[in-house]
Design a protein around this motif. Structure first.
Motif: not given
Length: 288
Positions: A37-43, A49-51, A54-61
């Motif tokens: 969800a994050t990269s090394a360039q981000q705090d 909470a971008r769409p 949300i879509a990625k998390l909805r499919r996560a196991d």
């Protein structure tokens, strides 16, 4: 011919930080799909909470996060909107890595006037390589639980990872011996686990309180501290502002340097072993 149509689906992992995506790749290989969800360039604190998240998390196991309240500002929103019961807290698909390490700076309570303090403990334990053998086994066990048909592959990968990691850990500790007793200044309190491992002393912090931007007055007090407790360098991560450390370096003999804090900071840090190679190399170059 039927095998291609009945191939087992890949385990879907959603990680909050890049280091867990890198660890998952080591253990799962071609059997998993991993998204960070994050990269090394981000705090990590102010993520939206971008769409797409949300879509990625909805499919996560399986959801894997550092925990200790680090992602609290956005993960709760994602979990609510994704509406995926498999990865809710308390479920096998929810893995909080902070529950599996000995946390520093745990507090019974906090006052918001103290700044961005985490009562569950300092969440930057990803910078102590001594944790990864245990965390690799924890992650492999969770992947086995969710994908038992590939248990042999996950367990074998975890054993191989830990064997290699043990050898690299010994190598890093030997190379870093000259750093023991070194003094440094840091922008934030995010290096505490790393300094504990290497025997480095943080004599001052550029932030007056965690998450509070440095003022000229506070930096002047840091400068006074360095008169009696000199240091070799001032450290920050790639996403932290460079002006405070440059201000201090310009008035002292300190080296101002950026140290990698997770996988993917640049092309030289694509993996977990490369992360600690880079950390030790840069500290030896600028801070001893």
């Amino acid at each position: 011919l039927l095998l291609s149509g009945t191939a087992q689906a890949k385990l879907q992992l959603f990680t909050c930080e890049p280091e867990w995506a890198a660890l998952a790749h080591e253990l799962g290989g071609e059997h998993i799909d991993v998204f960070s969800a994050t990269s090394a360039q981000q705090d990590v604190h102010p993520i939206q909470a971008r769409p797409s998240l949300i879509a990625k998390l909805r499919r996560a196991d399986l959801l894997v996060c550092r925990g200790a309240g680090l992602e609290a500002g956005w993960l709760r929103v994602l979990l609510r909107r994704a509406n995926n019961p498999r990865i809710l807290p308390g479920q096998p698909g929810h893995l909080d890595m902070s529950r599996h390490v000995d946390m520093m700076d745990v507090r019974a309570s906090v006052d918001r006037a103290e700044g961005d303090v985490h009562p569950e403990g300092n969440p930057h334990f990803q910078l102590d390589p001594r944790h990864y053998e245990r965390l690799a086994r924890v992650l492999a066990e969770r992947m086995v639980l969710l994908d038992p048909d590939r248990a042999g592959d996950y367990n074998q990968a975890a054993t191989a990872f830990n064997r290699h990691w043990e050898a690299r850990l010994e190598e890093w500790q030997t190379r870093a011996t000259p750093l023991r007793g070194a003094r440094v200044v840091a922008h934030h309190l995010d290096w505490k686990y790393l300094f504990d491992w290497l025997g480095i002393e943080q004599v001052a912090t550029l932030e007056p309180k965690p998450g509070v931007p440095p003022s000229t007055g506070h930096l002047s007090r840091v400068l006074e501290t360095l008169q009696s407790r000199p240091a070799g360098c001032v450290l920050r991560t790639v996403y932290q502002p460079g002006k405070p450390s440059a201000w201090l370096a310009g008035r002292t003999t300190l080296h101002a340097t950026v140290i990698p804090h997770t996988v993917g900071v640049d092309e030289t840090v694509p993996t977990l072993p490369a992360l600690f190679d880079g950390i030790v190399m840069r500290l030896l170059e600028y801070c001893r």
